[in-house]
Write a protein that holds these residues in place. Structure first.
Motif, PDB file in Angstrom:
ATOM      1  N   VAL A 119       0.837  -1.200   0.000  1.00  0.00           N
ATOM      2  CA  VAL A 119       0.000   0.000   0.000  1.00  0.00           C
ATOM      3  C   VAL A 119       0.872   1.249   0.000  1.00  0.00           C
ATOM      4  N   VAL A 120       0.263   2.353  -0.389  1.00  0.00           N
ATOM      5  CA  VAL A 120       0.856   3.683  -0.255  1.00  0.00           C
ATOM      6  C   VAL A 120       0.100   4.406   0.854  1.00  0.00           C
ATOM      7  N   VAL A 121       0.830   5.019   1.791  1.00  0.00           N
ATOM      8  CA  VAL A 121       0.196   5.776   2.870  1.00  0.00           C
ATOM      9  C   VAL A 121       0.743   7.201   2.888  1.00  0.00           C
ATOM     10  N   TRP A 122      -0.106   8.148   3.292  1.00  0.00           N
ATOM     11  CA  TRP A 122       0.283   9.546   3.392  1.00  0.00           C
ATOM     12  C   TRP A 122      -0.671  10.238   4.356  1.00  0.00           C
ATOM     13  N   THR A 123      -0.338  11.457   4.741  1.00  0.00           N
ATOM     14  CA  THR A 123      -1.193  12.211   5.648  1.00  0.00           C
ATOM     15  C   THR A 123      -1.981  13.270   4.889  1.00  0.00           C
ATOM     16  N   GLN A 124      -3.076  13.669   5.497  1.00  0.00           N
ATOM     17  CA  GLN A 124      -3.920  14.721   4.913  1.00  0.00           C
ATOM     18  C   GLN A 124      -4.450  15.595   6.046  1.00  0.00           C
ATOM     19  N   GLY A 125      -4.246  16.910   5.923  1.00  0.00           N
ATOM     20  CA  GLY A 125      -4.754  17.836   6.918  1.00  0.00           C
ATOM     21  C   GLY A 125      -3.844  18.091   8.092  1.00  0.00           C
ATOM     22  N   CYS A 126      -2.673  17.458   8.123  1.00  0.00           N
ATOM     23  CA  CYS A 126      -1.802  17.583   9.295  1.00  0.00           C
ATOM     24  C   CYS A 126      -1.078  18.925   9.360  1.00  0.00           C
ATOM     25  N   ASP A 127      -0.961  19.616   8.236  1.00  0.00           N
ATOM     26  CA  ASP A 127      -0.241  20.891   8.215  1.00  0.00           C
ATOM     27  C   ASP A 127      -1.173  22.086   8.336  1.00  0.00           C
ATOM     28  N   GLY A 128      -2.441  21.836   8.701  1.00  0.00           N
ATOM     29  CA  GLY A 128      -3.401  22.919   8.854  1.00  0.00           C
ATOM     30  C   GLY A 128      -4.245  22.718  10.090  1.00  0.00           C
ATOM     31  N   PRO A 129      -5.339  23.466  10.200  1.00  0.00           N
ATOM     32  CA  PRO A 129      -6.180  23.388  11.395  1.00  0.00           C
ATOM     33  C   PRO A 129      -7.084  22.160  11.431  1.00  0.00           C
ATOM     34  N   GLY A 130      -7.195  21.435  10.316  1.00  0.00           N
ATOM     35  CA  GLY A 130      -8.090  20.289  10.251  1.00  0.00           C
ATOM     36  C   GLY A 130      -7.526  19.061  10.943  1.00  0.00           C
ATOM     37  N   ARG A 131      -8.351  18.024  11.016  1.00  0.00           N
ATOM     38  CA  ARG A 131      -7.956  16.773  11.627  1.00  0.00           C
ATOM     39  C   ARG A 131      -6.874  16.090  10.802  1.00  0.00           C
ATOM     40  N   GLN A 180      -4.120   8.406   5.101  1.00  0.00           N
ATOM     41  CA  GLN A 180      -4.806   7.791   3.975  1.00  0.00           C
ATOM     42  C   GLN A 180      -3.988   6.623   3.439  1.00  0.00           C
ATOM     43  N   SER A 181      -4.683   5.626   2.883  1.00  0.00           N
ATOM     44  CA  SER A 181      -4.028   4.450   2.328  1.00  0.00           C
ATOM     45  C   SER A 181      -4.728   4.045   1.043  1.00  0.00           C
ATOM     46  N   VAL A 182      -3.925   3.564   0.076  1.00  0.00           N
ATOM     47  CA  VAL A 182      -4.489   3.018  -1.152  1.00  0.00           C
ATOM     48  C   VAL A 182      -3.598   1.860  -1.586  1.00  0.00           C
ATOM     49  N   ALA A 183      -4.202   0.802  -2.118  1.00  0.00           N
ATOM     50  CA  ALA A 183      -3.434  -0.339  -2.594  1.00  0.00           C
ATOM     51  C   ALA A 183      -2.512   0.082  -3.726  1.00  0.00           C
ATOM     52  N   LEU A 184      -1.321  -0.505  -3.763  1.00  0.00           N
ATOM     53  CA  LEU A 184      -0.347  -0.145  -4.787  1.00  0.00           C
ATOM     54  C   LEU A 184      -0.873  -0.467  -6.179  1.00  0.00           C
ATOM     55  N   THR A 185      -1.779  -1.435  -6.267  1.00  0.00           N
ATOM     56  CA  THR A 185      -2.357  -1.802  -7.557  1.00  0.00           C
ATOM     57  C   THR A 185      -3.489  -0.873  -7.977  1.00  0.00           C
ATOM     58  N   GLY A 186      -3.877   0.058  -7.105  1.00  0.00           N
ATOM     59  CA  GLY A 186      -4.916   1.018  -7.434  1.00  0.00           C
ATOM     60  C   GLY A 186      -6.151   0.825  -6.575  1.00  0.00           C
ATOM     61  N   GLY A 187      -7.146   1.648  -6.827  1.00  0.00           N
ATOM     62  CA  GLY A 187      -8.372   1.606  -6.058  1.00  0.00           C
ATOM     63  C   GLY A 187      -8.650   2.949  -5.409  1.00  0.00           C
ATOM     64  N   ARG A 188      -9.612   2.970  -4.494  1.00  0.00           N
ATOM     65  CA  ARG A 188      -9.995   4.206  -3.831  1.00  0.00           C
ATOM     66  C   ARG A 188      -9.244   4.339  -2.505  1.00  0.00           C
ATOM     67  N   PRO A 189      -8.708   5.527  -2.209  1.00  0.00           N
ATOM     68  CA  PRO A 189      -8.052   5.743  -0.911  1.00  0.00           C
ATOM     69  C   PRO A 189      -9.060   5.610   0.233  1.00  0.00           C
ATOM     70  N   ARG A 190      -8.566   5.170   1.388  1.00  0.00           N
ATOM     71  CA  ARG A 190      -9.406   5.095   2.576  1.00  0.00           C
ATOM     72  C   ARG A 190      -8.625   5.606   3.773  1.00  0.00           C
ATOM     73  N   THR A 191      -9.326   6.099   4.770  1.00  0.00           N
ATOM     74  CA  THR A 191      -8.699   6.582   5.994  1.00  0.00           C
ATOM     75  C   THR A 191      -8.436   5.400   6.915  1.00  0.00           C
ATOM     76  N   ILE A 192      -7.178   5.222   7.331  1.00  0.00           N
ATOM     77  CA  ILE A 192      -6.835   4.101   8.205  1.00  0.00           C
ATOM     78  C   ILE A 192      -6.505   4.561   9.627  1.00  0.00           C
ATOM     79  N   ALA A 193      -6.319   5.875   9.837  1.00  0.00           N
ATOM     80  CA  ALA A 193      -6.028   6.375  11.185  1.00  0.00           C
ATOM     81  C   ALA A 193      -6.344   7.854  11.256  1.00  0.00           C
ATOM     82  N   ARG A 194      -6.781   8.275  12.438  1.00  0.00           N
ATOM     83  CA  ARG A 194      -6.977   9.693  12.747  1.00  0.00           C
ATOM     84  C   ARG A 194      -6.003  10.026  13.869  1.00  0.00           C
ATOM     85  N   LEU A 195      -5.025  10.861  13.548  1.00  0.00           N
ATOM     86  CA  LEU A 195      -3.940  11.139  14.483  1.00  0.00           C
ATOM     87  C   LEU A 195      -4.300  12.299  15.408  1.00  0.00           C
ATOM     88  N   PRO A 196      -3.715  12.337  16.600  1.00  0.00           N
ATOM     89  CA  PRO A 196      -4.052  13.387  17.566  1.00  0.00           C
ATOM     90  C   PRO A 196      -3.480  14.741  17.186  1.00  0.00           C
TER      91      PRO A 196
END
Length: 226
Positions: free
Chosen positions: A17-29, A33-49
């Motif tokens: 899988v490929v994983v990355w963060t979203q919203g961590c450099d701003g005021p949002g949560r 995010q994760s998506v299979a290396l072969t493709g597909g739709r990204p999904r949220t796998i963790a909400r960090l504090p």
């Protein structure tokens, strides 16, 4: 991939899988995010504090992320899907640029604060064995004003920590055994090479030739040459 940094690893279901963060450099949560290396739709796998940020790295159910602690970055380990969430600590005070996780070992490339009024710009590689806790400084370089000796990457592979150190005539790959032993250094051959990955005994290099007008992805083996 709004926060820029990403990692390719083995997800909790055993798939690449490929994983990355979203919203961590701003005021949002801060979301991972994760998506299979072969493709597909990204999904949220963790909400960090609060205080969490990129980069992140994944290996199975282990997710490594970075948190701000009193103005310094520390490494944290979250067991997916819902915890526990524990601190691994840090070396010296610095900003984590990139992380990797492989089994029980976690590594980070870090740009640290110059000590006092010294004319120094330290760059460190941190290494942690999750089983024992704590973070040790596995490598330190003085990057100088222009950063020619900055540690830009950390890669865990086959019982060793590999780091990439920038150089005027190409990257230098440093191999540090995770269980102790002497480090070895190898200059990566090529006209203008940059190390991009290390996996299963092979180093993958982008070589920009003809003054950047053409690039090639190369495989480079330390024992036999490219």
């Amino acid at each position: 991939m709004s926060d820029g940094a990403f990692d390719v690893g083995r997800g909790s279901r055993g798939r690449a899988v490929v994983v990355w963060t979203q919203g961590c450099d701003g005021p949002g949560r801060c979301l991972v995010q994760s998506v299979a290396l072969t493709g597909g739709r990204p999904r949220t796998i963790a909400r960090l504090p609060d205080g969490a940020r990129s980069p992140v790295a994944i290996d199975g159910t282990s997710l490594v992320y970075v948190a701000d602690a009193a103005g310094c970055n520390e490494l944290r380990l979250l067991t997916l899907p819902g915890g526990p969430d524990s601190s691994l600590g840090r070396g010296t005070c610095g900003s984590v640029l990139q992380v990797d996780v492989d089994g029980s070992f976690v590594a980070a490339a870090v740009s640290t604060e110059p000590p006092g009024d010294e004319d120094s710009f330290p760059s460190e590689a941190w290494l942690s064995d999750v089983r024992n806790g704590g973070v040790r400084i596995a490598q330190v370089e003085d990057a100088g004003y222009s950063g020619p000796d900055q540690i830009t990457q950390v890669m865990l592979d086959r019982g060793a920590l590999f780091t990439t150190r920038l150089g005027d005539s190409g990257d230098q790959l440093v191999r540090i055994p995770v269980n102790g032993g002497a480090a070895t250094r190898t200059r990566v051959a090529g006209s203008s090479p940059a190390v991009v990955a290390r996996d299963a005994g092979t180093t993958y290099v982008i070589d920009a030739v003809k003054e950047g007008r053409r690039s090639a992805l190369l495989q480079y083996r330390l024992d036999t040459g490219r």
